[in-house]
Write a protein that holds these residues in place. Structure first.
Motif, PDB file in Angstrom:
ATOM      1  N   LYS A  18      54.586  45.225  64.858  1.00  0.00           N
ATOM      2  CA  LYS A  18      53.426  44.639  64.181  1.00  0.00           C
ATOM      3  C   LYS A  18      52.593  45.708  63.488  1.00  0.00           C
ATOM      4  O   LYS A  18      52.054  45.485  62.393  1.00  0.00           O
ATOM      5  CB  LYS A  18      52.561  43.879  65.185  1.00  0.00           C
ATOM      6  CG  LYS A  18      53.259  42.750  65.914  1.00  0.00           C
ATOM      7  CD  LYS A  18      53.751  41.671  64.969  1.00  0.00           C
ATOM      8  CE  LYS A  18      54.421  40.538  65.735  1.00  0.00           C
ATOM      9  NZ  LYS A  18      55.015  39.530  64.827  1.00  0.00           N
ATOM     10  N   TRP A  68      54.333  46.746  60.316  1.00  0.00           N
ATOM     11  CA  TRP A  68      54.131  45.697  59.312  1.00  0.00           C
ATOM     12  C   TRP A  68      52.738  45.813  58.692  1.00  0.00           C
ATOM     13  O   TRP A  68      52.574  45.582  57.487  1.00  0.00           O
ATOM     14  CB  TRP A  68      54.288  44.317  59.937  1.00  0.00           C
ATOM     15  CG  TRP A  68      55.674  43.751  59.913  1.00  0.00           C
ATOM     16  CD1 TRP A  68      56.482  43.473  60.967  1.00  0.00           C
ATOM     17  CD2 TRP A  68      56.427  43.379  58.753  1.00  0.00           C
ATOM     18  NE1 TRP A  68      57.682  42.954  60.545  1.00  0.00           N
ATOM     19  CE2 TRP A  68      57.670  42.876  59.177  1.00  0.00           C
ATOM     20  CE3 TRP A  68      56.166  43.428  57.379  1.00  0.00           C
ATOM     21  CZ2 TRP A  68      58.644  42.431  58.314  1.00  0.00           C
ATOM     22  CZ3 TRP A  68      57.142  42.964  56.491  1.00  0.00           C
ATOM     23  CH2 TRP A  68      58.365  42.476  56.966  1.00  0.00           C
ATOM     24  N   TYR A 128      53.165  32.979  63.048  1.00  0.00           N
ATOM     25  CA  TYR A 128      52.955  32.643  61.640  1.00  0.00           C
ATOM     26  C   TYR A 128      52.782  31.139  61.416  1.00  0.00           C
ATOM     27  O   TYR A 128      51.946  30.731  60.604  1.00  0.00           O
ATOM     28  CB  TYR A 128      54.073  33.226  60.767  1.00  0.00           C
ATOM     29  CG  TYR A 128      53.842  34.683  60.475  1.00  0.00           C
ATOM     30  CD1 TYR A 128      52.951  35.091  59.485  1.00  0.00           C
ATOM     31  CD2 TYR A 128      54.485  35.675  61.212  1.00  0.00           C
ATOM     32  CE1 TYR A 128      52.718  36.424  59.225  1.00  0.00           C
ATOM     33  CE2 TYR A 128      54.255  37.015  60.961  1.00  0.00           C
ATOM     34  CZ  TYR A 128      53.373  37.382  59.971  1.00  0.00           C
ATOM     35  OH  TYR A 128      53.135  38.712  59.732  1.00  0.00           O
ATOM     36  N   ASN A 177      58.897  33.923  56.742  1.00  0.00           N
ATOM     37  CA  ASN A 177      57.453  34.151  56.734  1.00  0.00           C
ATOM     38  C   ASN A 177      56.965  35.035  55.596  1.00  0.00           C
ATOM     39  O   ASN A 177      55.762  35.318  55.502  1.00  0.00           O
ATOM     40  CB  ASN A 177      57.032  34.771  58.072  1.00  0.00           C
ATOM     41  CG  ASN A 177      57.315  33.841  59.237  1.00  0.00           C
ATOM     42  OD1 ASN A 177      57.027  32.647  59.172  1.00  0.00           O
ATOM     43  ND2 ASN A 177      57.898  34.375  60.298  1.00  0.00           N
ATOM     44  N   GLU A 178      57.880  35.474  54.733  1.00  0.00           N
ATOM     45  CA  GLU A 178      57.476  36.367  53.645  1.00  0.00           C
ATOM     46  C   GLU A 178      56.390  35.783  52.737  1.00  0.00           C
ATOM     47  O   GLU A 178      55.508  36.529  52.286  1.00  0.00           O
ATOM     48  CB  GLU A 178      58.707  36.780  52.818  1.00  0.00           C
ATOM     49  CG  GLU A 178      59.541  37.881  53.423  1.00  0.00           C
ATOM     50  CD  GLU A 178      60.388  37.402  54.601  1.00  0.00           C
ATOM     51  OE1 GLU A 178      61.007  38.243  55.260  1.00  0.00           O
ATOM     52  OE2 GLU A 178      60.426  36.179  54.855  1.00  0.00           O
ATOM     53  N   ILE A 189      53.302  36.654  54.578  1.00  0.00           N
ATOM     54  CA  ILE A 189      53.121  38.101  54.727  1.00  0.00           C
ATOM     55  C   ILE A 189      52.615  38.722  53.426  1.00  0.00           C
ATOM     56  O   ILE A 189      51.684  39.533  53.426  1.00  0.00           O
ATOM     57  CB  ILE A 189      54.438  38.766  55.158  1.00  0.00           C
ATOM     58  CG1 ILE A 189      54.790  38.329  56.593  1.00  0.00           C
ATOM     59  CG2 ILE A 189      54.341  40.281  55.068  1.00  0.00           C
ATOM     60  CD1 ILE A 189      56.173  38.749  57.045  1.00  0.00           C
ATOM     61  N   THR A 241      49.163  40.081  54.714  1.00  0.00           N
ATOM     62  CA  THR A 241      48.845  40.578  56.045  1.00  0.00           C
ATOM     63  C   THR A 241      48.845  42.107  56.102  1.00  0.00           C
ATOM     64  O   THR A 241      48.360  42.685  57.067  1.00  0.00           O
ATOM     65  CB  THR A 241      49.850  40.041  57.073  1.00  0.00           C
ATOM     66  OG1 THR A 241      51.171  40.438  56.693  1.00  0.00           O
ATOM     67  CG2 THR A 241      49.786  38.513  57.147  1.00  0.00           C
ATOM     68  N   ASN A 273      47.332  38.748  65.334  1.00  0.00           N
ATOM     69  CA  ASN A 273      48.784  38.875  65.448  1.00  0.00           C
ATOM     70  C   ASN A 273      49.153  39.666  66.696  1.00  0.00           C
ATOM     71  O   ASN A 273      50.052  39.277  67.463  1.00  0.00           O
ATOM     72  CB  ASN A 273      49.341  39.565  64.196  1.00  0.00           C
ATOM     73  CG  ASN A 273      50.796  39.206  63.951  1.00  0.00           C
ATOM     74  OD1 ASN A 273      51.440  38.554  64.758  1.00  0.00           O
ATOM     75  ND2 ASN A 273      51.330  39.653  62.834  1.00  0.00           N
TER      76      ASN A 273
END
Length: 438
Positions: A248, A251, A304, A336-337, A340, A345, A355
Motif C-alpha cells: 500500500k 502504491w 476499493y 481497480n485502476e 486508483i 489514490t 486504505n
C-alpha cells in the motif's frame, strides 16, 4: 507541509523506484513470477475438478428439502464417478511441479534468447532425476507423486534456473559440440546442449544420491524441507501485514506494490492452496490460512469496492461523481485502476490512511476468525476477476465467508466515509463550489 511531502516523494521516486524496477526486472524473479502466472489456469481446473469429485456435504445431511436432496444426489454421482472426475486434479495440482519447471524454464530461456526446446528437455530430465528413487531407475515403474506435486515446486524453481544457467555457461564459453554451419539449426541445437546435459546429469544424479544416502529423501524433497520454514513464516500474520503495508505504501508513491510483493507471495500462496486442496481431498483438516487469493480478496479487492460505495453515498464533487458512474463494472471484477488513477489514490492521504487501516483490520480479523475455525480456509483457486463476494464462497465453499465479506465491506465503508468526505469537500472547492452549495 506540502514542500516536505514533495521532497519525500522526490526521494522515494529517486531511491525506491529504481530498486522496485530492478526487482521487477530481475531475471530469476521475473521468470518465477511469469511462470507462476502461467500455471494459474491449471490450478483453477484442478480445484474445480476436486470440488466436483468431493462436494462439501456435512456428515448426517438428510434430504429434507430440494437443496439437500440435490447435494446428496451430487455426492452419490461424484462417488460413482470419482475416478474420472479426479483425472484433471491428478494431472494438474497433483503434478504441479513439472508445470512450474517448464514455465520458469521457458521464461528464463526466452530472457537469454536461448533454444527453448533443448532447455525444456534438459530441465525436465534433471528434475525427474532429482525426484526419483533409485528403484525408479531400475524398474521405470513410477515416480513419487509427493515430489511431483506442490511440495516439488521449490525444487522445480531452483532446478529450472540451475539447468538454464549451466547450459548458458557452456554455450557462452563454446564448451559444446559444434557442427558445421551447413547443418540445419534444428539438427545442431541438440548436439550443442549435449555436453552441458551430460554435466547436468552427473551433478543431479550425484546430489540426489547424496540426499537419499544422508536424509532418506530425494533432492526435491530436501529442497522443500529447506524452504518449508520460510513458507511457514511467510504465512504468519505479522509477515502478511508487513507485506500488505509495504504494498500500500509503494502504491501511495506511484509504484506498483502488488507486483513488488507478488514475486514473494505468489509461490507461497500457490503452494499453500495446493496443500490445502490435497488435505481436503484426503479428508484431513486444512492447515494454511495464507492461501490462494487470501491477501487480495481481503485486501484491495474489498477496500476499493468500499471506497466506491462510500463515494456513491456522499460524493458531491464532479470528479468523484463521474468516477462513481464509470468505475462500478471494473471494480465489481477487481479491476481497480479506474479508481486508483481517477481519484487518484497516489499521494492522496485521504485514501492512503483508510486504505492502510482497512487492510490491516481486514486481514487481522479474517486471519483470527479463520484460525479459530469460524470461517473456512481457501482451497480452490478462482479466476482473479471473480467478484469478491462470490470468490470468498467458491474458494472455500463456506457460506460464512460470504457473511464475513459483507460485514467487512460495511466496516470498510464506515471507516472510509469521513476521509472521503473531507477529500470530496476539497475537490468541491477546487471546482468553485462550497460544500453547502453543492
Amino acid at each position: 507541509m506540502a514542500e516536505g511531502t514533495a521532497k519525500l516523494t522526490d526521494w522515494i521516486q529517486a531511491k525506491v523506484n529504481p530498486i522496485a524496477v530492478k526487482i521487477g526486472n530481475q531475471k530469476y524473479l521475473a521468470a518465477i513470477r511469469d511462470g507462476m502466472t502461467a500455471i494459474i489456469p491449471l490450478t483453477i481446473i484442478g480445484g474445480f475438478s476436486i470440488l466436483l469429485a468431493s462436494p462439501p456435504i456435512p456428515t448426517g445431511m438428510k434430504a429434507t428439502n430440494f437443496f439437500f436432496a440435490f447435494m446428496l444426489a451430487w455426492q452419490k454421482w461424484a462417488t460413482a464417478n470419482a475416478n474420472v472426475l479426479m483425472v484433471p486434479y491428478n494431472l494438474t495440482i497433483g503434478l504441479l511441479a513439472p508445470y512450474v519447471l517448464v514455465a520458469i524454464t521457458y521464461y528464463l530461456s526466452k530472457h537469454y534468447k536461448m533454444n527453448l526446446v533443448t532447455n525444456l528437455v534438459s530441465a525436465l530430465f534433471a528434475f525427474f532425476i532429482a525426484a526419483s528413487p533409485s528403484e525408479t531407475v531400475k524398474t521405470i515403474q513410477y515416480l513419487p507423486q509427493a515430489d511431483l506435486g506442490a511440495k516439488g515446486m521449490f525444487g522445480a524453481m531452483l532446478i529450472a534456473i540451475a539447468v538454464v544457467e549451466i547450459n548458458r555457461l557452456f554455450i557462452t564459453h563454446h564448451w559444446t559440440i559444434k557442427l558445421p554451419s551447413s547443418v540445419p539449426s534444428g539438427v545442431a541445437a541438440p548436439f550443442e546442449v549435449l555436453v552441458p546435459m551430460v554435466v547436468t546429469t552427473v551433478i543431479f544424479v550425484a546430489l540426489n544420491a547424496i540426499c537419499v544416502a544422508t536424509t532418506q529423501s530425494y533432492l526435491v524433497g530436501v529442497i522443500y524441507l529447506v524452504f518449508a520454514p520460510f513458507a511457514n513464516v511467510s504465512g504468519t500474520l505479522p509477515v502478511i501485514l508487513l507485506l500488505a503495508v509495504l504494498a500500500k505504501t509503494l502504491w501511495f508513491f506511484g509504484i506498483h506494490g502488488d507486483n513488488m510483493i507478488g514475486t514473494i507471495v505468489t509461490p507461497i500462496t500457490t503452494l499453500n492452496i495446493a496443500l490445502n486442496l490435497k488435505q481436503y481431498q484426503a479428508g484431513h483438516a486444512m492447515t494454511h490460512i495464507f492461501a490462494g487469493a487470501f491477501y487480495s480478496v481481503w485486501g484491495g479487492w474489498i477496500t476499493y469496492p468500499a471506497f466506491l460505495i462510500a463515494m456513491i453515498l456522499i460524493a458531491r464533487s464532479a470528479r468523484l461523481r463521474s468516477l462513481s458512474k464509470l468505475a462500478p463494472i471494473g471494480t465489481l471484477f477487481n479491476i481497480n485502476e479506474p479508481l486508483i488513477f481517477g481519484i487518484p489514490t497516489v499521494l492522496n492521504l485521504w485514501f492512503f490512511i483508510p486504505n492502510i487501516i482497512c487492510t490491516v483490520l481486514n486481514l487481522t480479523i479474517v486471519y483470527f476468525l479463520t484460525l479459530a475455525g469460524v470461517v473456512g480456509k481457501f482451497y480452490i483457486y478462482t479466476p482473479w476477476t471473480t467478484p469478491g463476494i462470490l470468490q470468498v464462497f467458491l474458494a472455500s465453499m463456506d457460506w460464512r465467508n460470504v457473511v464475513l465479506w459483507i460485514a467487512i465491506l460495511i466496516m470498510d465503508i464506515l471507516i472510509s466515509l469521513p476521509f472521503i468526505r473531507i477529500y470530496d469537500r476539497s475537490l468541491q472547492k477546487e471546482e468553485g463550489l462550497t460544500p453547502e452549495a453543492a
